[in-house]
Write a protein that holds these residues in place. Structure first.
Motif, PDB file in Angstrom:
ATOM      1  N   VAL A   1       0.828  -1.207   0.000  1.00 49.97           N
ATOM      2  CA  VAL A   1       0.000   0.000   0.000  1.00 49.97           C
ATOM      3  C   VAL A   1       0.861   1.254   0.000  1.00 49.97           C
ATOM      4  N   PHE A   2       0.453   2.215  -0.831  1.00 53.87           N
ATOM      5  CA  PHE A   2       0.916   3.592  -0.711  1.00 53.87           C
ATOM      6  C   PHE A   2      -0.280   4.388  -0.219  1.00 53.87           C
ATOM      7  N   CYS A   3      -0.113   5.173   0.857  1.00 51.51           N
ATOM      8  CA  CYS A   3      -1.238   5.922   1.416  1.00 51.51           C
ATOM      9  C   CYS A   3      -0.833   7.353   1.700  1.00 51.51           C
ATOM     10  N   GLU A   4      -1.693   8.279   1.327  1.00 51.16           N
ATOM     11  CA  GLU A   4      -1.475   9.666   1.695  1.00 51.16           C
ATOM     12  C   GLU A   4      -1.571   9.810   3.219  1.00 51.16           C
ATOM     13  N   LYS A   5      -0.806  10.770   3.758  1.00 48.97           N
ATOM     14  CA  LYS A   5      -0.846  10.990   5.203  1.00 48.97           C
ATOM     15  C   LYS A   5      -2.190  11.608   5.585  1.00 48.97           C
ATOM     16  N   PRO A   6      -2.597  11.492   6.854  1.00 51.95           N
ATOM     17  CA  PRO A   6      -2.040  10.587   7.855  1.00 51.95           C
ATOM     18  C   PRO A   6      -2.680   9.209   7.747  1.00 51.95           C
ATOM     19  N   ILE A   7      -2.178   8.259   8.536  1.00 47.90           N
ATOM     20  CA  ILE A   7      -2.788   6.928   8.551  1.00 47.90           C
ATOM     21  C   ILE A   7      -4.210   7.033   9.078  1.00 47.90           C
ATOM     22  N   ALA A   8      -4.364   7.791  10.147  1.00 48.85           N
ATOM     23  CA  ALA A   8      -5.675   8.035  10.761  1.00 48.85           C
ATOM     24  C   ALA A   8      -5.584   9.364  11.496  1.00 48.85           C
ATOM     25  N   LEU A   9      -6.699   9.843  11.987  1.00 55.47           N
ATOM     26  CA  LEU A   9      -6.703  11.128  12.698  1.00 55.47           C
ATOM     27  C   LEU A   9      -6.386  10.984  14.174  1.00 55.47           C
ATOM     28  N   ASP A  10      -6.131   9.748  14.624  1.00 54.39           N
ATOM     29  CA  ASP A  10      -5.745   9.548  16.015  1.00 54.39           C
ATOM     30  C   ASP A  10      -4.666   8.467  16.094  1.00 54.39           C
ATOM     31  N   LEU A  11      -3.964   8.438  17.219  1.00 51.64           N
ATOM     32  CA  LEU A  11      -2.896   7.464  17.393  1.00 51.64           C
ATOM     33  C   LEU A  11      -3.389   6.026  17.500  1.00 51.64           C
ATOM     34  N   PRO A  12      -4.465   5.747  18.248  1.00 50.03           N
ATOM     35  CA  PRO A  12      -4.920   4.349  18.311  1.00 50.03           C
ATOM     36  C   PRO A  12      -5.236   3.761  16.940  1.00 50.03           C
ATOM     37  N   GLY A  13      -5.936   4.521  16.096  1.00 50.97           N
ATOM     38  CA  GLY A  13      -6.248   4.032  14.762  1.00 50.97           C
ATOM     39  C   GLY A  13      -5.002   3.846  13.921  1.00 50.97           C
ATOM     40  N   SER A  14      -4.040   4.742  14.071  1.00 54.06           N
ATOM     41  CA  SER A  14      -2.786   4.640  13.317  1.00 54.06           C
ATOM     42  C   SER A  14      -1.994   3.415  13.759  1.00 54.06           C
ATOM     43  N   LEU A  15      -1.896   3.220  15.067  1.00 56.33           N
ATOM     44  CA  LEU A  15      -1.135   2.094  15.588  1.00 56.33           C
ATOM     45  C   LEU A  15      -1.761   0.759  15.202  1.00 56.33           C
ATOM     46  N   GLN A  16      -3.095   0.701  15.185  1.00 62.80           N
ATOM     47  CA  GLN A  16      -3.776  -0.524  14.784  1.00 62.80           C
ATOM     48  C   GLN A  16      -3.479  -0.863  13.330  1.00 62.80           C
ATOM     49  N   ALA A  17      -3.510   0.140  12.465  1.00 60.14           N
ATOM     50  CA  ALA A  17      -3.235  -0.099  11.049  1.00 60.14           C
ATOM     51  C   ALA A  17      -1.793  -0.566  10.847  1.00 60.14           C
ATOM     52  N   VAL A  18      -0.858   0.075  11.535  1.00 56.80           N
ATOM     53  CA  VAL A  18       0.539  -0.331  11.429  1.00 56.80           C
ATOM     54  C   VAL A  18       0.726  -1.758  11.925  1.00 56.80           C
ATOM     55  N   ALA A  19       0.047  -2.093  13.012  1.00 64.96           N
ATOM     56  CA  ALA A  19       0.144  -3.458  13.553  1.00 64.96           C
ATOM     57  C   ALA A  19      -0.363  -4.485  12.551  1.00 64.96           C
ATOM     58  N   GLU A  20      -1.440  -4.150  11.832  1.00 64.79           N
ATOM     59  CA  GLU A  20      -1.969  -5.085  10.833  1.00 64.79           C
ATOM     60  C   GLU A  20      -0.981  -5.292   9.697  1.00 64.79           C
ATOM     61  N   VAL A  21      -0.347  -4.220   9.270  1.00 64.08           N
ATOM     62  CA  VAL A  21       0.648  -4.325   8.194  1.00 64.08           C
ATOM     63  C   VAL A  21       1.822  -5.189   8.639  1.00 64.08           C
ATOM     64  N   GLU A  22       2.297  -4.960   9.853  1.00 61.84           N
ATOM     65  CA  GLU A  22       3.451  -5.708  10.341  1.00 61.84           C
ATOM     66  C   GLU A  22       3.107  -7.173  10.573  1.00 61.84           C
ATOM     67  N   ALA A  23       1.907  -7.429  11.067  1.00 58.05           N
ATOM     68  CA  ALA A  23       1.491  -8.817  11.281  1.00 58.05           C
ATOM     69  C   ALA A  23       1.388  -9.570   9.957  1.00 58.05           C
ATOM     70  N   ALA A  24       0.956  -8.874   8.926  1.00 55.73           N
ATOM     71  CA  ALA A  24       0.797  -9.503   7.611  1.00 55.73           C
ATOM     72  C   ALA A  24       2.122  -9.582   6.848  1.00 55.73           C
ATOM     73  N   GLY A  25       3.120  -8.805   7.295  1.00 50.27           N
ATOM     74  CA  GLY A  25       4.402  -8.794   6.606  1.00 50.27           C
ATOM     75  C   GLY A  25       4.354  -8.097   5.259  1.00 50.27           C
ATOM     76  N   THR A  26       3.426  -7.147   5.113  1.00 49.48           N
ATOM     77  CA  THR A  26       3.289  -6.420   3.853  1.00 49.48           C
ATOM     78  C   THR A  26       3.962  -5.052   3.950  1.00 49.48           C
ATOM     79  N   VAL A  27       3.721  -4.200   2.968  1.00 47.32           N
ATOM     80  CA  VAL A  27       4.377  -2.890   2.882  1.00 47.32           C
ATOM     81  C   VAL A  27       3.349  -1.773   3.001  1.00 47.32           C
TER      82      VAL A  27
END
Length: 336
Positions: free
Chosen positions: A87-113
């Motif tokens: 995925v390429f995504c325009e900033k920000p990931i989300a408007l809050d830290l919990p939502g951003s951290l959850q999305a990052v965790a999903e990417v890392e768990a899946a081993g994707t980019v």
């Protein structure tokens, strides 16, 4: 390579045009909340339009580019991660830290980019500043002054996330990227003395912050949505040996009052798409290289989270009228 572009507004259109010309990209699938807009762009580019996001994933793509409203970013990032799609995504990931951290965790768990759209990392001025600082040309860096001045507010001001999260987040990212140091604390203020639309959106039209870096360097960051002279983005870096500036050229919308000063720009920059056009193309070229395995990710999700943490700290500081340490921000400990 087939890439899905989700969101065909202003920046989505530019990204689609860039990708459609790339030699590694065979085809695009475009979709938008307004299907007619996606279809019209597809017709112009000779690409395919999809009626909804569902088709992007069902028809199969090698990567996706997300340029939707921010509120949809995190969900789409998670969907792509679970599908094993870069995925390429325009900033920000989300408007809050919990939502951003959850999305990052999903990417890392899946081993994707997940590559984030901080295009200033690909601007020649900022890359030159980074090289100057890292080479030791400036000596010990003691002061950084950064600013982003928009000529007018975004069309959907209430959905932007506010001046710190939407605009100054780029300056926060550059402060970290250019200097190689982290922000430890901030003191921020904002003014909503301009048109009532800012107060109605719960936002400010002008903001300023003093930030301290972990090596003691002091930085000031300012922004406004009402810079009548034009679009002005600069970063000044001062060290014990030298001083440099990013964003000072014959189109910088500023006039000197000195008799021998440079003349005012005859064609000042009007907006970020014009000012950073080459950088937007370069970041997408980098993403294609990441997808095919030709380079490492130049700006992953954790980098975006760090910039958002600074923006969040500034919001707290502005609201509570006090200095705020980055470590105070909820979710700070979750990102290394």
């Amino acid at each position: 390579m087939r890439i899905g572009v989700i969101g065909t507004g202003r920046i989505g259109t530019i990204h689609a045009r860039t990708l459609s010309r790339h030699r590694e990209v065979g085809s695009l699938i475009l979709t938008d909340a307004d299907p007619a807009r996606a279809q019209e762009l597809a017709n112009r580019l000779g690409e395919t339009a999809a009626p909804s996001t569902e088709e992007i994933f069902r028809w199969g793509v090698d990567a996706v580019v997300i340029t939707t409203a921010t509120s949809a970013h995190a969900e789409l990032i998670g969907r792509a991660a679970r599908s094993g799609i870069p995925v390429f995504c325009e900033k920000p990931i989300a408007l809050d830290l919990p939502g951003s951290l959850q999305a990052v965790a999903e990417v890392e768990a899946a081993g994707t980019v997940l590559q984030m759209g901080f295009q200033r990392r690909f601007d020649t001025g900022y890359t030159g500043a980074r090289e100057a600082v890292r080479s030791g040309r400036l000596g010990r860096l003691h002061t950084v002054r950064a600013m982003t001045s928009d000529q007018s507010p975004p069309a959907r001001l209430a959905l932007s996330g506010g001046l710190y999260r939407d605009s100054l987040i780029h300056d926060f990212d550059m402060l970290r990227w250019v200097t190689g140091h982290e922000v430890t604390d901030v003191y921020a203020a904002g003014s909503d003395a301009g048109p009532p639309l800012f107060r109605e959106a719960g936002d400010v039209d002008t903001a300023a912050a003093v930030l301290t870096l972990d090596d003691g360097t002091l930085a000031t960051v300012t922004a406004t949505r009402l810079n009548g002279a034009g679009y002005d983005v600069r970063m000044e870096l001062a060290g014990e040996l030298d001083q440099i500036v990013v964003g000072l050229d014959d189109r910088t919308p500023i006039a000197s009052t000195e008799p021998t000063g440079p003349p005012a720009a005859t064609k000042p920059w009007t907006g970020f798409l014009e000012r950073f056009g080459p950088a937007y193309e370069a970041e997408l070229a980098a993403f294609v290289e990441v997808v095919v395995g030709a380079r490492t990710n130049p700006c992953d999700g954790r980098e975006a989270v760090q910039a958002l943490r600074i923006a969040e700290a500034c919001e707290v500081s502005r609201r509570e009228r006090r200095p705020v340490r980055i470590a105070e921000v909820a979710g700070a400990a979750a990102v290394g």
